[in-house]
Design an enzyme around this catalytic site. Structure first.
Site, PDB file in Angstrom:
ATOM      1  N   SER A  14       1.058  -1.395   0.056  1.00  0.00           N
ATOM      2  CA  SER A  14       0.054   0.009   0.164  1.00  0.00           C
ATOM      3  C   SER A  14       0.863   1.207  -0.307  1.00  0.00           C
ATOM      4  O   SER A  14       0.703   2.266  -0.490  1.00  0.00           O
ATOM      5  CB  SER A  14      -1.142   0.110   1.273  1.00  0.00           C
ATOM      6  OG  SER A  14      -1.798  -1.200   1.230  1.00  0.00           O
ATOM      7  N   GLU A  34       8.799  -6.021  -7.124  1.00  0.00           N
ATOM      8  CA  GLU A  34       7.770  -6.682  -6.153  1.00  0.00           C
ATOM      9  C   GLU A  34       7.958  -8.051  -6.408  1.00  0.00           C
ATOM     10  O   GLU A  34       7.949  -8.638  -7.607  1.00  0.00           O
ATOM     11  CB  GLU A  34       6.306  -6.280  -6.277  1.00  0.00           C
ATOM     12  CG  GLU A  34       5.488  -6.902  -5.249  1.00  0.00           C
ATOM     13  CD  GLU A  34       5.970  -7.035  -3.627  1.00  0.00           C
ATOM     14  OE1 GLU A  34       6.189  -8.221  -3.364  1.00  0.00           O
ATOM     15  OE2 GLU A  34       5.918  -6.057  -3.238  1.00  0.00           O
ATOM     16  N   THR A  41       1.007  -6.789   2.525  1.00  0.00           N
ATOM     17  CA  THR A  41       0.090  -7.526   3.636  1.00  0.00           C
ATOM     18  C   THR A  41      -1.183  -7.080   3.655  1.00  0.00           C
ATOM     19  O   THR A  41      -1.932  -8.243   3.717  1.00  0.00           O
ATOM     20  CB  THR A  41       1.071  -7.162   4.913  1.00  0.00           C
ATOM     21  OG1 THR A  41       2.431  -7.652   4.853  1.00  0.00           O
ATOM     22  CG2 THR A  41       0.270  -7.716   5.962  1.00  0.00           C
ATOM     23  N   CYS A  42      -1.496  -5.793   3.781  1.00  0.00           N
ATOM     24  CA  CYS A  42      -2.964  -5.494   3.851  1.00  0.00           C
ATOM     25  C   CYS A  42      -3.774  -6.182   2.993  1.00  0.00           C
ATOM     26  O   CYS A  42      -4.807  -6.565   3.250  1.00  0.00           O
ATOM     27  CB  CYS A  42      -2.860  -3.838   3.576  1.00  0.00           C
ATOM     28  SG  CYS A  42      -4.731  -3.274   4.067  1.00  0.00           S
ATOM     29  N   CYS A  47      -5.400  -6.747   6.351  1.00  0.00           N
ATOM     30  CA  CYS A  47      -6.771  -5.967   6.389  1.00  0.00           C
ATOM     31  C   CYS A  47      -8.083  -6.496   5.419  1.00  0.00           C
ATOM     32  O   CYS A  47      -9.073  -6.758   6.065  1.00  0.00           O
ATOM     33  CB  CYS A  47      -6.642  -4.561   6.112  1.00  0.00           C
ATOM     34  SG  CYS A  47      -5.070  -3.818   6.475  1.00  0.00           S
ATOM     35  N   LYS A  50      -8.830 -10.341   6.024  1.00  0.00           N
ATOM     36  CA  LYS A  50      -9.192 -10.506   7.567  1.00  0.00           C
ATOM     37  C   LYS A  50     -10.705  -9.853   7.562  1.00  0.00           C
ATOM     38  O   LYS A  50     -11.591 -10.501   8.477  1.00  0.00           O
ATOM     39  CB  LYS A  50      -8.302  -9.794   8.319  1.00  0.00           C
ATOM     40  CG  LYS A  50      -8.568  -9.701   9.692  1.00  0.00           C
ATOM     41  CD  LYS A  50      -7.932  -8.713  10.606  1.00  0.00           C
ATOM     42  CE  LYS A  50      -8.419  -7.326  10.051  1.00  0.00           C
ATOM     43  NZ  LYS A  50      -7.230  -6.286  10.876  1.00  0.00           N
ATOM     44  N   LYS A  51     -10.894  -8.681   7.212  1.00  0.00           N
ATOM     45  CA  LYS A  51     -12.447  -8.043   7.332  1.00  0.00           C
ATOM     46  C   LYS A  51     -13.462  -8.751   6.564  1.00  0.00           C
ATOM     47  O   LYS A  51     -14.282  -9.038   7.348  1.00  0.00           O
ATOM     48  CB  LYS A  51     -12.177  -6.579   6.792  1.00  0.00           C
ATOM     49  CG  LYS A  51     -13.287  -5.655   6.925  1.00  0.00           C
ATOM     50  CD  LYS A  51     -13.584  -5.420   8.769  1.00  0.00           C
ATOM     51  CE  LYS A  51     -14.615  -4.578   9.140  1.00  0.00           C
ATOM     52  NZ  LYS A  51     -14.827  -3.289   8.690  1.00  0.00           N
ATOM     53  N   ALA A 114      14.487  -7.089  -5.191  1.00  0.00           N
ATOM     54  CA  ALA A 114      15.512  -5.878  -5.255  1.00  0.00           C
ATOM     55  C   ALA A 114      16.569  -5.828  -4.196  1.00  0.00           C
ATOM     56  O   ALA A 114      16.094  -6.099  -3.047  1.00  0.00           O
ATOM     57  CB  ALA A 114      14.717  -4.435  -5.238  1.00  0.00           C
ATOM     58  N   GLY A 182      -1.968  -9.849  21.240  1.00  0.00           N
ATOM     59  CA  GLY A 182      -2.054  -8.576  20.328  1.00  0.00           C
ATOM     60  C   GLY A 182      -3.404  -8.297  19.593  1.00  0.00           C
ATOM     61  O   GLY A 182      -4.316  -9.220  19.498  1.00  0.00           O
ATOM     62  N   TYR A 183      -3.475  -7.366  18.667  1.00  0.00           N
ATOM     63  CA  TYR A 183      -4.651  -7.144  17.918  1.00  0.00           C
ATOM     64  C   TYR A 183      -4.930  -8.622  16.818  1.00  0.00           C
ATOM     65  O   TYR A 183      -5.997  -8.861  16.422  1.00  0.00           O
ATOM     66  CB  TYR A 183      -4.827  -5.738  17.070  1.00  0.00           C
ATOM     67  CG  TYR A 183      -3.954  -5.445  16.057  1.00  0.00           C
ATOM     68  CD1 TYR A 183      -4.490  -5.724  14.776  1.00  0.00           C
ATOM     69  CD2 TYR A 183      -2.834  -4.977  16.226  1.00  0.00           C
ATOM     70  CE1 TYR A 183      -3.578  -5.696  13.730  1.00  0.00           C
ATOM     71  CE2 TYR A 183      -1.947  -4.581  15.123  1.00  0.00           C
ATOM     72  CZ  TYR A 183      -2.342  -4.919  13.745  1.00  0.00           C
ATOM     73  OH  TYR A 183      -1.683  -4.623  12.570  1.00  0.00           O
ATOM     74  N   GLU A 187      -8.004 -10.690  16.827  1.00  0.00           N
ATOM     75  CA  GLU A 187      -8.997 -10.651  15.765  1.00  0.00           C
ATOM     76  C   GLU A 187      -9.465 -12.058  15.433  1.00  0.00           C
ATOM     77  O   GLU A 187     -10.779 -12.540  15.151  1.00  0.00           O
ATOM     78  CB  GLU A 187      -8.574  -9.821  14.708  1.00  0.00           C
ATOM     79  CG  GLU A 187      -8.636  -8.271  14.994  1.00  0.00           C
ATOM     80  CD  GLU A 187      -8.089  -7.377  14.076  1.00  0.00           C
ATOM     81  OE1 GLU A 187      -8.308  -6.218  13.774  1.00  0.00           O
ATOM     82  OE2 GLU A 187      -7.192  -7.871  13.242  1.00  0.00           O
ATOM     83  N   ARG A 329       2.782   9.340   0.375  1.00  0.00           N
ATOM     84  CA  ARG A 329       2.295  10.734  -0.197  1.00  0.00           C
ATOM     85  C   ARG A 329       3.020  11.963   0.234  1.00  0.00           C
ATOM     86  O   ARG A 329       3.365  12.667  -0.763  1.00  0.00           O
ATOM     87  CB  ARG A 329       1.069  10.634  -0.279  1.00  0.00           C
ATOM     88  CG  ARG A 329       0.402   9.702  -0.913  1.00  0.00           C
ATOM     89  CD  ARG A 329      -1.268   9.632  -0.678  1.00  0.00           C
ATOM     90  NE  ARG A 329      -1.882   8.506  -1.585  1.00  0.00           N
ATOM     91  CZ  ARG A 329      -3.183   8.371  -1.368  1.00  0.00           C
ATOM     92  NH1 ARG A 329      -4.017   8.800  -0.488  1.00  0.00           N
ATOM     93  NH2 ARG A 329      -3.591   7.326  -2.062  1.00  0.00           N
ATOM     94  N   ALA A 351      -8.298   0.473  14.755  1.00  0.00           N
ATOM     95  CA  ALA A 351      -9.564  -0.254  15.402  1.00  0.00           C
ATOM     96  C   ALA A 351      -9.163  -1.816  15.420  1.00  0.00           C
ATOM     97  O   ALA A 351      -7.915  -2.206  14.873  1.00  0.00           O
ATOM     98  CB  ALA A 351     -10.579  -0.146  14.399  1.00  0.00           C
ATOM     99  N   HIS A 447     -30.857  10.720  17.251  1.00  0.00           N
ATOM    100  CA  HIS A 447     -31.616   9.738  18.169  1.00  0.00           C
ATOM    101  C   HIS A 447     -32.234   8.982  17.217  1.00  0.00           C
ATOM    102  O   HIS A 447     -33.125   9.306  16.295  1.00  0.00           O
ATOM    103  CB  HIS A 447     -32.341  10.509  19.144  1.00  0.00           C
ATOM    104  CG  HIS A 447     -32.741   9.693  20.128  1.00  0.00           C
ATOM    105  ND1 HIS A 447     -32.205   9.279  21.141  1.00  0.00           N
ATOM    106  CD2 HIS A 447     -34.126   9.508  20.258  1.00  0.00           C
ATOM    107  CE1 HIS A 447     -33.027   8.439  21.824  1.00  0.00           C
ATOM    108  NE2 HIS A 447     -34.370   8.754  21.313  1.00  0.00           N
ATOM    109  N   GLU A 452     -24.568   8.923  19.728  1.00  0.00           N
ATOM    110  CA  GLU A 452     -24.956   9.971  20.367  1.00  0.00           C
ATOM    111  C   GLU A 452     -24.552  10.187  21.858  1.00  0.00           C
ATOM    112  O   GLU A 452     -24.482  11.159  22.341  1.00  0.00           O
ATOM    113  CB  GLU A 452     -26.641  10.031  20.344  1.00  0.00           C
ATOM    114  CG  GLU A 452     -27.316   9.035  21.291  1.00  0.00           C
ATOM    115  CD  GLU A 452     -28.876   9.588  21.020  1.00  0.00           C
ATOM    116  OE1 GLU A 452     -29.467  10.524  21.162  1.00  0.00           O
ATOM    117  OE2 GLU A 452     -29.641   8.495  20.917  1.00  0.00           O
TER     118      GLU A 452
END
Length: 458
Positions: A14, A34, A41-42, A47, A50-51, A114, A182-183, A187, A329, A351, A447, A452
């Site tokens: 990414s 590459e 990885t993502c 990510c 996994k999601k 590389a 860990g996360y 997860e 960037r 998250a 509401h 809220e």
């Protein structure tokens, strides 16, 4: 001497792809290397797949909840092979999209590993450096090689798999021991548990998610237990042994305690951390310095070699995909766009896609008290969302604001519960802008929603 590229990027994850495309937009001639599938990885092992598996794991609860709303019972079973296939098909589709993005940006992709020959020269070839070799030169080089999961150095660790491998299991494990609090481990414990696997989550500390806010850690851990995950804390892993019964995991509470053995299926997921992919890059042929395997960079992502830069997990700052993209960037804007800017690491939201879900931005309570002392005031709300009233479940949502009473500034926001990530993403804008508790209080709530609560806590 004319060089082949203005910028050459090592790693098409990414961060690497975002940087290459941004630099190309400014007119730079860009190449990228590459050895694996595009997206890093993502997209391939993190990510995205996994999601998708998180979504798949939620359907059994949704089927059950529907009965409280008048729907008849649903009898359904998981086709693991189909689920894995469609998830990986989506990853393949995304690989193609990344290729089109590079093509449209006129970024040249070189397939292979590389390795630096010197600060401006790279050799692209296979893993051994033998076949398909091509030498290229570049004015600037960006290292964006990411990281990889590690396994603890214990007897029988070859019988464990890593978080990368879970996406390619041909059969669903009926029993799974997950190592690491860990996360990533958290997860996957929730994903597999939701899909019907009997999960034992083994952690060395007292609680999961070290480094997160204590209330968030407590709430997620208790929620996992309520959903059926067995959590064994303060555990030392001694050894793993493959037998005809399955895989035996040998544990101990401490050095003197009696050993305990858990028999699981033929796989054990090792989720105990990651390391930067800086080995065998030929960095010894440059002035680039490493610290614990991570590339040392300044605020402009520049290494100790003037023309070489690095972004993403290989620098081991904040290992999140959006951070790598923003770093890249910012580098391209500064070096090729004439717009000097740096990545801000303050108030970066994150998250954990566990069940229950968790999200956070800004300071934890402990961090705030260390810096601001008694001036810190905590606003906390814990309640059952409306959705669960008819479903007849005692699911809880927790929301928390950490505030500096002297300035009224909101230092941190934390949430555990449904759609935590979606809600905290919006709250993160306010926290990043320096919003005060009075600003939150002056905001009219929508509401009835859970969100809220963030503007009604007193």
């Amino acid at each position: 001497m004319k060089l082949d590229f203005d910028l050459f990027v090592i790693g098409a994850g990414s961060g690497g792809i975002a940087t290459a495309r941004r630099a190309a937009e400014y007119g730079a001639k860009v190449g990228i290397a590459e050895f694996d599938r595009l997206g890093g990885t993502c997209v391939n092992r993190g990510c995205v797949p996994k999601k998708l598996m998180v979504y798949a794991s939620h359907f059994p609860d949704l089927f059950e909840d529907a009965q409280g709303y008048g729907w008849s019972p649903v009898k359904s079973s998981l086709d693991w092979e189909k689920m894995i296939t469609v998830v990986n098909n989506e990853v393949t589709r995304l690989n193609g999209i990344y290729q089109k993005m590079l093509d449209n940006s006129k970024v040249e992709l070189l397939q292979g590993y590389a390795k630096f020959v010197d600060a401006h020269t790279l050799l692209i070839g296979d893993a051994s450096g033998g076949l398909r070799q091509r030498q290229v030169t570049a004015e600037k080089v960006l290292i964006a090689v990411g990281g990889h999961p590690i396994k603890p150095n214990i007897l029988g660790i070859e019988h464990a798999i890593t978080s990368d491998d879970i996406f390619h299991l041909k059969e669903q494990p009926q029993r799974m021991v997950i190592l690491g609090g860990g996360y990533i481990g958290t997860e996957f414990a929730c994903i597999l548990n939701g899909m019907g696997t009997e999960v034992t989550h083994v952690i060395r500390g007292e609680k999961i998610l070290r480094g997160f806010d204590e209330d968030l850690r407590t709430e997620v851990q208790q929620g996992m237990i309520n959903h059926g995950v067995q959590i064994l804390n303060k555990i030392q892993l001694i050894a793993i042994d493959k037998t005809t019964e399955g895989v035996k995991v040998i544990l101990s509470k401490d050095d003197k305690a009696k050993e305990e053995t858990i028999v699981t299926d033929a796989v054990t997921l090792a989720a105990v951390g990651r390391k930067p992919n800086t080995h065998n890059l030929g960095l010894e042929n440059t002035k680039v310095k490493l610290h614990d395997g991570a590339v040392v960079v300044d605020k402009y992502s520049r290494t100790t070699e003037e023309n070489i830069y690095a972004v993403g997990d290989c620098t081991n700052k904040i290992n999140l995909t959006p951070v790598a993209i923003n770093e890249g960037r910012a580098f391209a804007d500064t070096v090729f766009g004439g717009k000097s800017r740096t990545m801000s690491y303050e108030n970066v939201p994150s998250a954990v896609f566990s069940t229950p879900e968790a999200a956070t931005v800004g300071m934890t309570e402990a961090e705030a008290r260390e810096q601001y002392g008694d001036a810190v005031k905590i606003y906390r709300s814990r309640f059952r969302p409306m959705y669960y009233t008819l479903a007849g479940k005692d699911e809880k949502t927790m929301m928390k604001l950490v505030v500096d009473q002297k300035t009224d500034k909101v230092l941190g926001a934390h949430m555990v519960g449904d759609y935590a990530a979606e809600i905290i993403q919006g709250v993160a804008i306010a926290v990043k802008m320096g919003a005060t508790k009075a600003n939150f209080d002056a905001t009219v709530g929508i509401h009835p929603t859970s969100a809220e609560e963030f503007v009604t806590m007193r």
